[in-house]
Write an enzyme that holds these catalytic residues in place. Structure first.
Site, PDB file in Angstrom:
ATOM      1  N   ASP A   1      22.561 -22.036  43.071  1.00 41.45           N
ATOM      2  CA  ASP A   1      22.984 -20.840  42.254  1.00 41.45           C
ATOM      3  C   ASP A   1      21.957 -19.606  43.328  1.00 41.45           C
ATOM      4  OD1 ASP A   1      24.394 -19.334  40.473  1.00 41.45           O
ATOM      5  OD2 ASP A   1      22.674 -18.930  39.224  1.00 41.45           O
TER       6      ASP A   1
ATOM      7  N   ASN B   1      33.753 -25.556  36.381  1.00 41.78           N
ATOM      8  CA  ASN B   1      33.900 -25.117  38.018  1.00 41.78           C
ATOM      9  C   ASN B   1      34.773 -24.658  37.889  1.00 41.78           C
ATOM     10  OD1 ASN B   1      30.588 -25.472  39.079  1.00 41.78           O
ATOM     11  ND2 ASN B   1      31.077 -23.925  38.034  1.00 41.78           N
TER      12      ASN B   1
END
Length: 255
Positions: free
Chosen positions: A35, A83
């Site tokens: 991340d 995503n």
């Protein structure tokens, strides 16, 4: 402190062990939520795609180090089922990065005895990605070192629903007694069939949530969070996470 040891392939390695890791207590399975790439780029006034590109360099270093210190499974959360909500340009850039990574790295990964595996529904990825993933797996599947799981189009809830559907089909087909349905049976239908659950889950970037990652498998995982964004995550951060893990008392619900 330097440690010299042999990994599963019998190769000797010399590792600078700043945190004095206990090499007899290395997590068998480490999972990482990679991340912070986009925010890393934004802080530098760069396109998000360059943040993802910088993140690939971190992957290279962390995979190599995990292999060196004897980790058996490394699962990287590369692209989630959620995503797809991102801008099309960013998704295309991520898929191109994946293809380029595989084309450039697989030969060296194979030489280092790494298995390149995938978890997730890769059938929905662009064909070029699916083809390169299959080539990588076929080239490395007989290796005996680190198993590198790339989680692509992966979601924990999606995985559990998929597993239940597959299990139900087998129950109907084989006439299994519903009373025999248990955790061990369901695990056989997960993407991670035959693998140990993650001992340690690492999430850099300052966020502290699981984000639909390995929901079934993380029941007794140890979590380690850091404010370091993924492109800045280095080997010594990995060592620190492992050292913290080694200092914990894992009770698995006991006392």
């Amino acid at each position: 402190m330097w440690n010299i040891f042999k990994n599963k392939s019998g190769q000797s390695h010399k590792v600078k062990d700043k945190f004095q890791l206990d090499l007899d207590n290395i997590p068998k399975h480490i999972a990482i939520i990679m991340d912070g790439n986009g925010r890393w780029a934004k802080e530098r006034k760069l396109p998000r795609s360059l943040g993802h590109k910088a993140g690939v360099e971190t992957i290279r270093d962390i995979v190599k180090e995990c292999n060196n210190i004897g980790v058996r499974y490394l699962t990287l959360y590369a692209f989630s089922t959620e995503n797809w909500k991102r801008p099309k340009e960013e998704i295309n850039a991520l898929m191109e990065l994946l293809v380029n990574y595989l084309r450039k790295e697989v030969a060296e990964l194979h030489q280092n005895n790494v298995v390149v595996n995938t978890i997730g529904d890769v059938s929905k990825l662009p064909k070029a990605c699916e083809d390169e993933l299959m080539k990588a797996y076929n080239k490395t599947k007989n290796n005996t070192g680190l198993v590198l799981n790339l989680a692509l189009n992966y979601g924990g809830r999606d995985e559990i629903i998929r597993a239940i559907k597959l299990m139900y089909k087998d129950i109907e087909k084989k006439g299994l007694d519903i009373e025999n349905v248990n955790e061990d049976l369901l695990k056989n239908y997960l993407y991670t069939k035959g693998m140990p659950d993650p001992d340690l889950i690492i999430r850099p970037s300052g966020e502290q949530r699981i984000s639909n990652f390995l929901l079934w498998q993380c029941a007794y995982s140890e979590f380690w969070y850091s404010n370091i964004k993924w492109p800045d995550f280095k080997k010594h951060h990995l060592h620190k996470a492992i050292k913290d893990y080694q200092n914990r008392n894992r009770r698995f619900g006991g006392v």
